[in-house]
Motif scaffolding. Structure first.
Motif, mmCIF file in Angstrom:
data_model
loop_
_atom_site.group_PDB
_atom_site.id
_atom_site.type_symbol
_atom_site.label_atom_id
_atom_site.label_comp_id
_atom_site.label_asym_id
_atom_site.label_seq_id
_atom_site.Cartn_x
_atom_site.Cartn_y
_atom_site.Cartn_z
ATOM 1 N N ARG A 38 -19.211 20.090 4.199
ATOM 2 C CA ARG A 38 -18.285 19.853 3.084
ATOM 3 C C ARG A 38 -17.346 21.039 2.890
ATOM 4 N N SER A 39 -17.904 22.228 2.938
ATOM 5 C CA SER A 39 -17.044 23.402 2.738
ATOM 6 C C SER A 39 -16.055 23.545 3.893
ATOM 7 N N GLU A 40 -16.491 23.250 5.106
ATOM 8 C CA GLU A 40 -15.596 23.311 6.259
ATOM 9 C C GLU A 40 -14.485 22.261 6.128
ATOM 10 N N SER A 42 -13.355 21.019 3.334
ATOM 11 C CA SER A 42 -12.456 21.460 2.258
ATOM 12 C C SER A 42 -11.473 22.506 2.769
ATOM 13 N N LYS A 43 -11.953 23.419 3.585
ATOM 14 C CA LYS A 43 -11.065 24.439 4.151
ATOM 15 C C LYS A 43 -10.006 23.795 5.039
ATOM 16 N N GLU A 44 -10.432 22.857 5.876
ATOM 17 C CA GLU A 44 -9.473 22.186 6.764
ATOM 18 C C GLU A 44 -8.446 21.405 5.958
ATOM 19 N N ILE A 45 -8.899 20.756 4.895
ATOM 20 C CA ILE A 45 -7.971 19.996 4.048
ATOM 21 C C ILE A 45 -6.957 20.926 3.406
ATOM 22 N N GLU A 46 -7.404 22.051 2.900
ATOM 23 C CA GLU A 46 -6.491 23.015 2.283
ATOM 24 C C GLU A 46 -5.479 23.548 3.301
#
Length: 120
Positions: A38-40, A42-46
């Protein structure tokens, strides 16, 4: 014989405890992997969002000049058309007024056709 049975039961209980530990570790590992994913994500989405915003700003900046240029060209064209229409109006105004006056003064009074039928 009883000692062997109790030792077998003890071995089974230890194996069950070990299996429970392994299952618990697997669950924790899975939960941790989900959090990491999930955190990965989120980073890719940002990062993707930032890239698209920069791309949009670059597109907007490159087309902003053409928008004002296009607006100025349209304003000039509109002014030219309005002047042309005004000139055409001024040149035809007298003819239209004369035609209207001529039609209004050339009335030939006659009875309505329905009234003619009643009198006949």
């Amino acid at each position: 014989m009883a000692a062997q049975q109790s030792q077998g039961i003890q071995t089974l209980l230890e194996a069950e405890k070990e299996a429970a530990k392994i299952v618990q570790q697997a669950r924790q590992y899975r939960v941790q992997k989900l959090k990491d994913a999930r955190s990965e994500a989120s980073k890719e989405i940002e990062e993707y969002k930032k890239a698209k915003e920069q791309e949009f700003k670059a597109f907007e900046a490159s087309h902003a000049g053409t928008t004002s240029t296009t607006q100025a060209a349209l304003d000039k064209e509109t002014d030219a058309k309005l002047k042309e229409i005004e000139a055409l109006f001024q040149s035809k105004k007298k003819d239209v007024v004369n035609t209207l006056l001529q039609r209004a003064t050339q009335v030939q009074p006659e009875l309505n056709r329905n009234l003619k039928k009643l009198q006949a």
